[in-house]
Every structure is written in structure tokens, then in C-alpha cells.
Design a protein around this motif. Structure first.
Motif, PDB file in Angstrom:
ATOM      1  N   LEU A  52       0.836  -1.208   0.000  1.00  0.00           N
ATOM      2  CA  LEU A  52       0.000   0.000   0.000  1.00  0.00           C
ATOM      3  C   LEU A  52       0.869   1.255   0.000  1.00  0.00           C
ATOM      4  O   LEU A  52       0.484   2.274  -0.575  1.00  0.00           O
ATOM      5  N   GLY A  53       2.039   1.196   0.638  1.00  0.00           N
ATOM      6  CA  GLY A  53       2.959   2.326   0.631  1.00  0.00           C
ATOM      7  C   GLY A  53       3.452   2.643  -0.770  1.00  0.00           C
ATOM      8  O   GLY A  53       3.671   3.798  -1.118  1.00  0.00           O
ATOM      9  N   LEU A  66       1.687   7.870   5.558  1.00  0.00           N
ATOM     10  CA  LEU A  66       0.475   8.629   5.895  1.00  0.00           C
ATOM     11  C   LEU A  66       0.570   9.231   7.295  1.00  0.00           C
ATOM     12  O   LEU A  66      -0.386   9.218   8.054  1.00  0.00           O
ATOM     13  N   THR A  67       1.735   9.745   7.639  1.00  0.00           N
ATOM     14  CA  THR A  67       1.922  10.466   8.898  1.00  0.00           C
ATOM     15  C   THR A  67       2.115  11.944   8.553  1.00  0.00           C
ATOM     16  O   THR A  67       2.965  12.287   7.747  1.00  0.00           O
ATOM     17  N   MET A  77      -1.418  10.361  12.617  1.00  0.00           N
ATOM     18  CA  MET A  77      -0.896   9.086  12.135  1.00  0.00           C
ATOM     19  C   MET A  77      -2.015   8.277  11.489  1.00  0.00           C
ATOM     20  O   MET A  77      -2.474   7.271  12.026  1.00  0.00           O
ATOM     21  N   LEU A  78      -2.422   8.735  10.336  1.00  0.00           N
ATOM     22  CA  LEU A  78      -3.506   8.086   9.612  1.00  0.00           C
ATOM     23  C   LEU A  78      -3.121   6.675   9.189  1.00  0.00           C
ATOM     24  O   LEU A  78      -3.941   5.760   9.224  1.00  0.00           O
ATOM     25  N   GLY A  79      -1.878   6.463   8.818  1.00  0.00           N
ATOM     26  CA  GLY A  79      -1.411   5.138   8.408  1.00  0.00           C
ATOM     27  C   GLY A  79      -1.504   4.120   9.532  1.00  0.00           C
ATOM     28  O   GLY A  79      -1.874   2.969   9.312  1.00  0.00           O
ATOM     29  N   SER A  80      -1.174   4.517  10.748  1.00  0.00           N
ATOM     30  CA  SER A  80      -1.279   3.608  11.897  1.00  0.00           C
ATOM     31  C   SER A  80      -2.734   3.223  12.150  1.00  0.00           C
ATOM     32  O   SER A  80      -3.038   2.073  12.491  1.00  0.00           O
ATOM     33  N   PHE A  81      -3.628   4.200  11.975  1.00  0.00           N
ATOM     34  CA  PHE A  81      -5.052   3.902  12.135  1.00  0.00           C
ATOM     35  C   PHE A  81      -5.518   2.905  11.076  1.00  0.00           C
ATOM     36  O   PHE A  81      -6.235   1.953  11.377  1.00  0.00           O
TER      37      PHE A  81
END
Length: 140
Positions: A52-53, A66-67, A77-81
Motif C-alpha cells: 500500500l505504501g 500517511l503520517t 498518524m492516519l497510516g497507523s489507524f
């Protein structure tokens, strides 16, 4: 009732609760679920996130790409979510499959075999013959 008697009664009740099969099954499920969680985390962090990255243009993981820095000095930290959501859906899907499989197994186990009426006992056969003879005597 003294405090010692209350404690002893409480411990006896707790032992009875823990000894039930459902609690032990739940404990085994939690342990296996915890072990499986590390597999899912590795799948998401090491396989899915880098893929996805790449879509977001970052060669690293989705979480890193997405941070976003916030003006107040924090990070969004949208990517962590998104990682957590992906982990949740994978775990939920696997649990759904396990429960579905277990339910199917129990249905097969509980399914009645070709239900044939039981043969009448010797006593029932004798009573039926007596009844039939009495009916014949009344009609003659």
C-alpha cells in the motif's frame, strides 16, 4: 457469617466457575488469538503495508507514508489507524471462519440420523392384539 467463611465460599464459587468447560475454552481461545495476532501484525506490517505504501508513492510502509505533521507539533498518524483497521478486519474474518466451521461441525454432530420410529415393545404388541380382539368381539 465470618470473613473467613465468606472468603472460603467465594473461593469455592470461583473454583466452580473456572472448572466449567466454557471458561477453559475461552482461555484457550484467548491464548491462540494472542499468538495469531502476531501473525496478522506481521502480515499487515511486512506485506500489506509496503504494498500500500508503494501506491502512495512511498517506498516504506503505509503507516510511515500517511503520517502528517500538525501545526501544534503533534502528528496525525492516519497510516497507523489504517493498520489497526486492517488488523481488525483480518482477525474478524478469521474468527468468523472459525465460528462458522465450528457451528457446521456441531450441526453435523447433532443432525439426527434417519429418524425411524422405534419398534414397539413386546408389551405394546400384546396390548395392541388384545385391543384388536376386543374390537372384534364388540362387532360380532
Amino acid at each position: 457469617m465470618s470473613a473467613k467463611e465468606k472468603t472460603t465460599g467465594f473461593l469455592a464459587e470461583f473454583r466452580k466457575f473456572v472448572a466449567r468447560g466454557n471458561v477453559m475454552d475461552l482461555a484457550v481461545g484467548v491464548i491462540i488469538g494472542g499468538a495469531f495476532q502476531s501473525i496478522v501484525n506481521s502480515l499487515v506490517n511486512d506485506v500489506i503495508n509496503p504494498l500500500l505504501g508503494m501506491l502512495t508513492g512511498d517506498s516504506e510502509s503505509l503507516a510511515a507514508s500517511l503520517t502528517f505533521q500538525l501545526p501544534g507539533g503533534g502528528q496525525l498518524m492516519l497510516g497507523s489507524f489504517i493498520n489497526a483497521v486492517i488488523n481488525f478486519f483480518i482477525m474478524a474474518f478469521v474468527i468468523f471462519l472459525l465460528v462458522k466451521g465450528i457451528n457446521a461441525f456441531h450441526r453435523k454432530k447433532e443432525a439426527p440420523k434417519a429418524a425411524q420410529p422405534p419398534k414397539p415393545s413386546a408389551e405394546e404388541v400384546l396390548l395392541t392384539e388384545i385391543r384388536d380382539l376386543l374390537k372384534e368381539d364388540r362387532h360380532e
